[in-house]
Scaffold this active site. Structure first.
Site, PDB file in Angstrom:
ATOM      1  CE  LYS A 196      -1.855   2.733   3.158  1.00  0.00           C
ATOM      2  NZ  LYS A 196      -1.872   4.051   2.479  1.00  0.00           N
ATOM      3  N   GLY A 248       7.401   4.414   7.889  1.00  0.00           N
ATOM      4  CA  GLY A 248       6.554   5.573   8.137  1.00  0.00           C
ATOM      5  C   GLY A 248       6.894   6.191   9.475  1.00  0.00           C
ATOM      6  CB  SER A 249       5.041   8.584  11.512  1.00  0.00           C
ATOM      7  OG  SER A 249       3.824   7.882  11.642  1.00  0.00           O
ATOM      8  CB  THR A 250       8.106   7.068  15.686  1.00  0.00           C
ATOM      9  OG1 THR A 250       9.395   7.013  15.055  1.00  0.00           O
ATOM     10  CG2 THR A 250       8.197   6.397  17.047  1.00  0.00           C
ATOM     11  N   GLY A 253       4.065   3.418  13.611  1.00  0.00           N
ATOM     12  CA  GLY A 253       4.866   2.219  13.891  1.00  0.00           C
ATOM     13  C   GLY A 253       4.508   1.619  15.249  1.00  0.00           C
ATOM     14  CD  GLU A 270      13.992   0.185   8.073  1.00  0.00           C
ATOM     15  OE1 GLU A 270      14.560   1.135   8.650  1.00  0.00           O
ATOM     16  OE2 GLU A 270      14.532  -0.912   7.897  1.00  0.00           O
ATOM     17  CB  CYS A 304      13.456   8.579   7.628  1.00  0.00           C
ATOM     18  SG  CYS A 304      14.367   7.624   6.417  1.00  0.00           S
ATOM     19  CD  GLU A 401      10.787  12.163  11.358  1.00  0.00           C
ATOM     20  OE1 GLU A 401       9.689  11.686  11.677  1.00  0.00           O
ATOM     21  OE2 GLU A 401      11.585  11.569  10.615  1.00  0.00           O
TER      22      GLU A 401
HETATM   23  P1  NAP Z   1       2.800   7.710   8.259  1.00  0.00           P
HETATM   24  O1  NAP Z   1       1.760   8.712   8.479  1.00  0.00           O
HETATM   25  O2  NAP Z   1       3.193   6.832   9.376  1.00  0.00           O
HETATM   26  O3  NAP Z   1       2.314   6.842   7.003  1.00  0.00           O
HETATM   27  C1  NAP Z   1       3.067   5.796   6.458  1.00  0.00           C
HETATM   28  C2  NAP Z   1       2.142   4.823   5.771  1.00  0.00           C
HETATM   29  O4  NAP Z   1       1.312   4.180   6.742  1.00  0.00           O
HETATM   30  C3  NAP Z   1       1.178   5.472   4.777  1.00  0.00           C
HETATM   31  O5  NAP Z   1       0.971   4.594   3.704  1.00  0.00           O
HETATM   32  C4  NAP Z   1      -0.076   5.623   5.630  1.00  0.00           C
HETATM   33  O6  NAP Z   1      -1.250   5.755   4.871  1.00  0.00           O
HETATM   34  C5  NAP Z   1      -0.063   4.343   6.425  1.00  0.00           C
HETATM   35  N1  NAP Z   1      -0.823   4.360   7.668  1.00  0.00           N
HETATM   36  C6  NAP Z   1      -1.322   5.423   8.357  1.00  0.00           C
HETATM   37  N2  NAP Z   1      -1.943   5.009   9.479  1.00  0.00           N
HETATM   38  C7  NAP Z   1      -1.841   3.664   9.516  1.00  0.00           C
HETATM   39  C8  NAP Z   1      -2.273   2.644  10.436  1.00  0.00           C
HETATM   40  N3  NAP Z   1      -2.913   2.942  11.546  1.00  0.00           N
HETATM   41  N4  NAP Z   1      -1.972   1.358  10.156  1.00  0.00           N
HETATM   42  C9  NAP Z   1      -1.287   1.029   9.033  1.00  0.00           C
HETATM   43  N5  NAP Z   1      -0.867   1.935   8.129  1.00  0.00           N
HETATM   44  C10 NAP Z   1      -1.127   3.240   8.365  1.00  0.00           C
HETATM   45  O7  NAP Z   1       4.142   8.360   7.748  1.00  0.00           O
HETATM   46  P2  NAP Z   1       4.296   9.431   6.595  1.00  0.00           P
HETATM   47  O8  NAP Z   1       3.891  10.737   7.143  1.00  0.00           O
HETATM   48  O9  NAP Z   1       3.664   8.935   5.336  1.00  0.00           O
HETATM   49  O10 NAP Z   1       5.873   9.383   6.344  1.00  0.00           O
HETATM   50  C11 NAP Z   1       6.765  10.125   7.054  1.00  0.00           C
HETATM   51  C12 NAP Z   1       7.418   9.313   8.143  1.00  0.00           C
HETATM   52  O11 NAP Z   1       8.078   8.182   7.593  1.00  0.00           O
HETATM   53  C13 NAP Z   1       8.504  10.070   8.869  1.00  0.00           C
HETATM   54  O12 NAP Z   1       8.366   9.901  10.246  1.00  0.00           O
HETATM   55  C14 NAP Z   1       9.797   9.421   8.375  1.00  0.00           C
HETATM   56  O13 NAP Z   1      10.866   9.537   9.240  1.00  0.00           O
HETATM   57  C15 NAP Z   1       9.373   8.034   8.155  1.00  0.00           C
HETATM   58  N6  NAP Z   1      10.267   7.360   7.213  1.00  0.00           N
HETATM   59  C16 NAP Z   1      11.156   6.435   7.700  1.00  0.00           C
HETATM   60  C17 NAP Z   1      12.030   5.782   6.848  1.00  0.00           C
HETATM   61  C18 NAP Z   1      13.012   4.785   7.370  1.00  0.00           C
HETATM   62  O14 NAP Z   1      13.560   4.040   6.566  1.00  0.00           O
HETATM   63  N7  NAP Z   1      13.261   4.722   8.662  1.00  0.00           N
HETATM   64  C19 NAP Z   1      11.995   6.059   5.483  1.00  0.00           C
HETATM   65  C20 NAP Z   1      11.073   7.007   5.011  1.00  0.00           C
HETATM   66  C21 NAP Z   1      10.204   7.634   5.894  1.00  0.00           C
HETATM   67  P3  NAP Z   1      -1.731   7.240   4.445  1.00  0.00           P
HETATM   68  O15 NAP Z   1      -0.749   7.766   3.480  1.00  0.00           O
HETATM   69  O16 NAP Z   1      -3.026   7.024   3.822  1.00  0.00           O
HETATM   70  O17 NAP Z   1      -1.800   8.037   5.699  1.00  0.00           O
END
Ligand code: NAP
Ligand code: MG
Length: 491
Positions: A196, A248-250, A253, A270, A304, A401
């Site tokens: 997804k 995605g976000s902590t 996660g 991650e 990230c 962050e």
């Molecule tokens: P996010 O809000 O956590 O979303 C990540 C993904 O999870 C999206 O596809 C999101 O869908 C989905 N999602 C949201 N709520 C969910 C739930 N309850 N259960 C399962 N999936 C769910 O993060 P983001 O704002 O897209 O990305 C930014 C974050 O990613 C930052 O914190 C960044 O540091 C982190 N990141 C980490 C790495 C790494 O390798 N460590 C790499 C890249 C990014 P929607 O888009 O529909 O909300």
């Protein structure tokens, strides 16, 4: 907010003027509406709902994409489960490898179109999608294709078997690249997947679905479904998912980790970061300034592992900050499709307001805020490169962050002091060290509590090297051999 005293020092007070050099988007092929890619076919969603994806640089709609509900997730998981047990695990490993190589080659053939789509859907400069995202995505498929028939050599003395069906959820900052990080090792190891993409950047994942059709992968081996957080949660919680891979976000996660507790599902997470980029007095300063720029302004700070905390040794602090401001004033902010652009659009309105509110918190807490004098387009989501000085370890701007082009600068005197400060965050994803002394680089990097530490460079990636964090930055590694391990049972 302090405005631009740095421009006084500029050796040239006008920016180099480049003629516009926009990449043409005429030849790209996008449908007006995308269905869900399940069992090898684009299928209308059970929910009958669609949502728009927009171009954050213009706020214009690009296409509608389907919103998958739990019934759609169930269809995709069933397709993946059948494909895994009846087809993908039965064909030879060398055949699996051939399919993955084919995906890699088609990605290369379509690189130009994919770069443009990545840029219009997500807002990142074309130079980055063209030179980094798309070539690296292809490189990951090439790399893992090579492992498909060599798994017996990957983990000496051990045999491997696939885990089953992987549910993979990715963010919006490197959409196609994150899809490649997830899908390539899973397929190489004999698993099938449901992926997804993020709501704001679904298009390159859907183009990848078309490429997977073109590569003639057996139906159900890769399923790509779009939707919001609830769709992601339905994937995580489906009983026939054997492994969850989330980037995605902590915050999300943690929700996922809680919902997986007590199940036998494997998982890798991650998550976020707040990296320290450390400049010692003996560093090559001009080179370090480029590294700081690359560390935090690359991809609008939507990284990230962004070097979002800068630690400068006291003796060179004034020089570094002065040169940094000068360099920032030469950055070109604007049309992401222009080949000269350094900083593109912020990915979404939501992300822009998050950046703004964190910067306000920083100012309220007494931080000194400096912003570039650049002008930004009137339409779209933009944020000017921003620096904070006079901040404390406890400042919001230092601890949280931001995921935007905002750098918090602190100074230090000794190596011991900077190690303690750098490690004083809940995150542990990445870091950078700039010094002329190799021994110092090794000593400091071994004491930083971070999964990746770059020395005299920043934000360098390669499919052969593992990536991942400590503490609240996540669990497990992706990339390299380490990235295969979460997709196999070893015995
Ligand atoms: P996010 O809000 O956590 O979303 C990540 C993904 O999870 C999206 O596809 C999101 O869908 C989905 N999602 C949201 N709520 C969910 C739930 N309850 N259960 C399962 N999936 C769910 O993060 P983001 O704002 O897209 O990305 C930014 C974050 O990613 C930052 O914190 C960044 O540091 C982190 N990141 C980490 C790495 C790494 O390798 N460590 C790499 C890249 C990014 P929607 O888009 O529909 O909300
Ligand atoms: Mg979009």
């Amino acid at each position: 907010m302090k405005k631009n005293s740095a421009t006084k020092d500029l050796q040239f007070d006008t920016k180099w003027k480049y003629a516009p050099a926009p990449e043409s988007a005429d030849h790209i092929q996008l449908k007006d509406r995308y269905d869900l890619f399940i069992n090898g076919k684009f299928t209308a969603p059970t929910s009958k709902k669609y949502f728009d994806t927009i171009n954050p640089a213009t706020e214009k709609r690009i296409a509608s994409v389907a919103e998958a509900n739990a019934a759609d997730v169930d269809k995709a998981v069933t397709a993946a489960k059948n494909a895994q047990s009846k087809v993908w695990s039965k064909i030879s490993a060398a055949e699996r490898g051939k399919y993955i190589y084919r995906i890699a080659r088609i990605l290369q053939e379509k690189a130009r179109e994919l770069s443009i789509i990545e840029t219009i859907d997500g807002g990142k400069p074309i130079r980055e999608s063209r030179d980094i995202d798309i070539p690296l995505a292809a490189a990951h498929f090439f790399y893992y294709a090579g492992w498909a028939d060599k798994l017996d050599y990957a983990f000496p003395g051990m045999k491997t078997s696939p885990i089953g069906v992987a549910g993979q959820i990715i963010p919006w900052n490197f959409p196609l690249l994150m899809a490649a990080w997830k899908i390539a090792p899973a397929l190489a190891a004999g698993n099938t997947v449901i992926l997804k993409p993020a709501e704001t950047t679904p298009l390159t994942a859907l183009k990848l679905a078309e490429i997977i059709q073109e590569a003639d992968l057996p139906p159900g081996v890769v399923n790509i479904i779009t939707g919001a957080g609830a769709t992601g949660a339905a994937i995580v919680n489906h009983p026939n998912i054997n492994k969850v891979a989330f980037t995605g976000s902590t915050d999300v996660g943690k929700i996922i980790q809680k919902s997986l507790a007590g199940t036998d599902k494997r998982y890798t997470l991650e998550l976020g970061g707040k990296a320290a980029n450390i400049i010692f007095e003996d560093a090559a300063i001009n080179q370090a300034v480029e590294g700081i720029i690359n560390g935090i302004f690359f991809n609008q700070g939507h990284v990230c592992c962004a070097g979002s905390r800068l630690f400068v040794q006291e003796g060179v602090a004034n020089e570094v900050i002065r040169k940094l401001k000068q360099r920032i004033e030469t950055l070109i902010v604007g049309d992401p499709l222009d080949k000269n652009t350094d900083i593109g659009a912020i990915n979404s309105k939501v992300q822009l307001s998050k950046i703004k509110s964190l910067v306000q918190a920083g100012i309220k807490e007494g931080g000194e805020c400096w912003q570039s004098e650049c002008t930004v387009p009137s339409k779209g989501y933009w944020y000017k490169p921003t620096l904070f000085t006079n901040v404390a370890q406890s400042s919001t701007i230092v601890q949280e962050e931001i995921f935007g082009p905002v750098l918090a600068i602190q100074t230090f005197r000794t190596a011991e002091e900077v190690i303690e400060k750098a490690n004083n965050t809940p995150y542990g994803l990445s870091g950078g060290v700039w010094t002329d002394k190799g021994a110092k680089a090794f000593k400091i990097s071994s004491k930083l509590n971070a999964g990746v530490v770059w020395a005299n460079t920043y934000n360098k990636f390669d499919p052969t090297s593992p990536f991942g964090g400590f503490k609240e930055s996540g669990v497990g590694r992706e990339g390299g051999l380490h990235g295969l391990m979460p997709y196999v049972n070893l015995f």
